[in-house]
Design a protein around this motif. Structure first.
Motif, PDB file in Angstrom:
ATOM      1  N   PHE A  84      44.449  44.077   5.173  1.00  0.00           N
ATOM      2  CA  PHE A  84      43.982  43.773   3.817  1.00  0.00           C
ATOM      3  C   PHE A  84      42.696  44.552   3.584  1.00  0.00           C
ATOM      4  N   PRO A  85      42.242  44.691   2.356  1.00  0.00           N
ATOM      5  CA  PRO A  85      41.037  45.478   2.092  1.00  0.00           C
ATOM      6  C   PRO A  85      39.832  44.970   2.880  1.00  0.00           C
ATOM      7  N   ILE A  86      39.027  45.879   3.382  1.00  0.00           N
ATOM      8  CA  ILE A  86      37.821  45.507   4.127  1.00  0.00           C
ATOM      9  C   ILE A  86      36.831  44.850   3.163  1.00  0.00           C
ATOM     10  N   PRO A  87      36.355  43.644   3.490  1.00  0.00           N
ATOM     11  CA  PRO A  87      35.418  42.966   2.586  1.00  0.00           C
ATOM     12  C   PRO A  87      34.173  43.809   2.344  1.00  0.00           C
ATOM     13  N   SER A  88      33.697  43.791   1.135  1.00  0.00           N
ATOM     14  CA  SER A  88      32.493  44.549   0.798  1.00  0.00           C
ATOM     15  C   SER A  88      31.258  43.856   1.348  1.00  0.00           C
ATOM     16  N   THR A  89      30.240  44.630   1.634  1.00  0.00           N
ATOM     17  CA  THR A  89      28.972  44.102   2.112  1.00  0.00           C
ATOM     18  C   THR A  89      28.132  43.639   0.928  1.00  0.00           C
ATOM     19  N   PRO A  90      27.621  42.402   0.940  1.00  0.00           N
ATOM     20  CA  PRO A  90      26.731  41.977  -0.151  1.00  0.00           C
ATOM     21  C   PRO A  90      25.524  42.907  -0.247  1.00  0.00           C
ATOM     22  N   GLN A  91      25.139  43.240  -1.470  1.00  0.00           N
ATOM     23  CA  GLN A  91      24.007  44.128  -1.691  1.00  0.00           C
ATOM     24  C   GLN A  91      23.079  43.522  -2.744  1.00  0.00           C
ATOM     25  N   LEU A  92      21.779  43.561  -2.476  1.00  0.00           N
ATOM     26  CA  LEU A  92      20.782  43.035  -3.399  1.00  0.00           C
ATOM     27  C   LEU A  92      19.979  44.181  -3.992  1.00  0.00           C
ATOM     28  N   PRO A  93      19.731  44.168  -5.304  1.00  0.00           N
ATOM     29  CA  PRO A  93      18.890  45.205  -5.903  1.00  0.00           C
ATOM     30  C   PRO A  93      17.480  45.172  -5.315  1.00  0.00           C
ATOM     31  N   ILE A  94      16.860  46.333  -5.254  1.00  0.00           N
ATOM     32  CA  ILE A  94      15.463  46.456  -4.836  1.00  0.00           C
ATOM     33  C   ILE A  94      14.639  46.741  -6.083  1.00  0.00           C
ATOM     34  N   LEU A  95      13.659  45.908  -6.340  1.00  0.00           N
ATOM     35  CA  LEU A  95      12.851  46.057  -7.546  1.00  0.00           C
ATOM     36  C   LEU A  95      12.116  47.397  -7.548  1.00  0.00           C
ATOM     37  N   GLY A  96      12.127  48.061  -8.695  1.00  0.00           N
ATOM     38  CA  GLY A  96      11.451  49.339  -8.838  1.00  0.00           C
ATOM     39  C   GLY A  96      12.177  50.503  -8.201  1.00  0.00           C
ATOM     40  N   SER A  97      13.448  50.315  -7.865  1.00  0.00           N
ATOM     41  CA  SER A  97      14.200  51.362  -7.175  1.00  0.00           C
ATOM     42  C   SER A  97      15.645  51.341  -7.635  1.00  0.00           C
ATOM     43  N   GLU A  98      16.319  52.470  -7.481  1.00  0.00           N
ATOM     44  CA  GLU A  98      17.757  52.512  -7.733  1.00  0.00           C
ATOM     45  C   GLU A  98      18.554  52.174  -6.467  1.00  0.00           C
ATOM     46  N   LEU A  99      17.842  51.941  -5.368  1.00  0.00           N
ATOM     47  CA  LEU A  99      18.489  51.615  -4.100  1.00  0.00           C
ATOM     48  C   LEU A  99      18.851  50.135  -4.046  1.00  0.00           C
ATOM     49  N   TYR A 100      19.802  49.810  -3.169  1.00  0.00           N
ATOM     50  CA  TYR A 100      20.202  48.430  -2.927  1.00  0.00           C
ATOM     51  C   TYR A 100      19.986  48.093  -1.462  1.00  0.00           C
ATOM     52  N   PHE A 101      19.775  46.823  -1.192  1.00  0.00           N
ATOM     53  CA  PHE A 101      19.569  46.320   0.161  1.00  0.00           C
ATOM     54  C   PHE A 101      20.881  45.722   0.652  1.00  0.00           C
ATOM     55  N   PRO A 102      21.593  46.386   1.593  1.00  0.00           N
ATOM     56  CA  PRO A 102      22.860  45.835   2.098  1.00  0.00           C
ATOM     57  C   PRO A 102      22.580  44.710   3.094  1.00  0.00           C
ATOM     58  N   VAL A 103      23.181  43.566   2.869  1.00  0.00           N
ATOM     59  CA  VAL A 103      22.893  42.390   3.692  1.00  0.00           C
ATOM     60  C   VAL A 103      23.824  42.340   4.891  1.00  0.00           C
ATOM     61  N   ARG A 104      23.245  42.135   6.055  1.00  0.00           N
ATOM     62  CA  ARG A 104      24.022  42.024   7.297  1.00  0.00           C
ATOM     63  C   ARG A 104      24.228  40.558   7.673  1.00  0.00           C
ATOM     64  N   ARG A 105      23.143  39.861   7.959  1.00  0.00           N
ATOM     65  CA  ARG A 105      23.214  38.451   8.339  1.00  0.00           C
ATOM     66  C   ARG A 105      22.138  37.659   7.596  1.00  0.00           C
ATOM     67  N   VAL A 106      22.352  36.344   7.505  1.00  0.00           N
ATOM     68  CA  VAL A 106      21.387  35.461   6.846  1.00  0.00           C
ATOM     69  C   VAL A 106      21.017  34.344   7.821  1.00  0.00           C
ATOM     70  N   TYR A 107      19.747  34.329   8.222  1.00  0.00           N
ATOM     71  CA  TYR A 107      19.220  33.283   9.091  1.00  0.00           C
ATOM     72  C   TYR A 107      18.327  32.350   8.263  1.00  0.00           C
ATOM     73  N   CYS A 108      18.200  31.118   8.717  1.00  0.00           N
ATOM     74  CA  CYS A 108      17.365  30.136   8.028  1.00  0.00           C
ATOM     75  C   CYS A 108      16.539  29.370   9.047  1.00  0.00           C
ATOM     76  N   VAL A 109      15.303  29.053   8.666  1.00  0.00           N
ATOM     77  CA  VAL A 109      14.393  28.285   9.525  1.00  0.00           C
ATOM     78  C   VAL A 109      14.340  26.853   9.018  1.00  0.00           C
ATOM     79  N   GLY A 110      14.459  25.899   9.914  1.00  0.00           N
ATOM     80  CA  GLY A 110      14.390  24.499   9.519  1.00  0.00           C
ATOM     81  C   GLY A 110      12.986  23.927   9.621  1.00  0.00           C
TER      82      GLY A 110
END
Length: 227
Positions: A5-31
């Motif tokens: 099946f199609p390879i899932p796309s990587t979530p990407q977040l806009p970078i303020l003041g830039s045309e570049l995007y930040f590709p997200v790999r993993r999301v960690y959280c601190v308790g």
């Protein structure tokens, strides 16, 4: 190579003041990284940071609305500073940890508190209380060079214009660099990783129809409805 099946796309977040995007790999959280929040959750002392994760595809960039999730009657808000990592670090010292930070975002760790409480009571993992669909609304990334004194900033969240959470970033029990230093003892942090750094006191229930407004330093904001 042909995939099933199609390879899932990587979530990407806009970078303020830039045309570049930040590709997200993993999301960690601190308790429990603010003393007042730790106390309201039943813990009085500073602890070594502990971590959990959210799926990268639980991120939702600057939504206008979010659907109330299934299988809960107690959806809670937790507003947080989010660290964006752009360099690989393992067993980092604080200097290396600081150098690995590309920028920051404002995020909300939406939590199914009833599901979490039941899992804790039974001694089970509570992934489903944290990692459900659309559980992590987040802003664009603000590069660190353009965001002054982030450790001295102000973070807040209101529901229907009623202020629920207010906190100073300096009141975090563990600073961003200390968090990275500790986490990198356990795993290799790589470019694209995000770290939610914990929430101030005042977490509470949100209902269908509620409007959530969150701010970080008057620079970053989230505004959306729960449908």
């Amino acid at each position: 190579m042909t995939t099933l099946f199609p390879i899932p796309s990587t979530p990407q977040l806009p970078i303020l003041g830039s045309e570049l995007y930040f590709p997200v790999r993993r999301v960690y959280c601190v308790g429990r990284n603010y003393a007042a929040h730790a106390k309201e959750m039943g813990h009085d002392q500073r602890e070594t940071p502990f971590f959990f994760t959210k799926p990268a595809d639980s991120l939702v960039h600057s939504p206008k609305s979010l659907a109330y999730p299934p299988m809960t009657n107690e959806l809670h808000h937790e507003v947080e500073l989010v660290i964006a990592i752009s360099e690989e670090v393992v067993e980092a010292n604080e200097h290396q940890a600081a150098d690995s930070i590309y920028g920051y975002a404002l995020g909300i760790d939406l939590t199914k508190r009833d599901i979490q409480a039941e899992a804790k009571q039974k001694g089970r993992p509570w992934d489903l209380s944290k990692g459900f669909d659309q559980s992590a609304p987040i802003t664009s990334i603000q590069p660190i060079a353009e965001l002054d004194e982030i450790t001295q900033g102000f973070i807040s969240l209101s529901v229907n214009q009623d202020m629920r959470q207010e906190g100073q970033l300096k009141d975090m029990l563990w600073s961003p660099t200390e968090i990275i230093t500790e986490l990198s003892k356990h795993i290799t942090l790589k470019p694209g990783d995000l770290i939610f750094t914990g929430t101030p006191s005042g977490v509470g229930v949100v209902e269908r129809g509620d409007k959530i407004e969150a701010k970080l330093n008057q620079e970053l904001a989230l505004n959306f409805y729960i449908e």
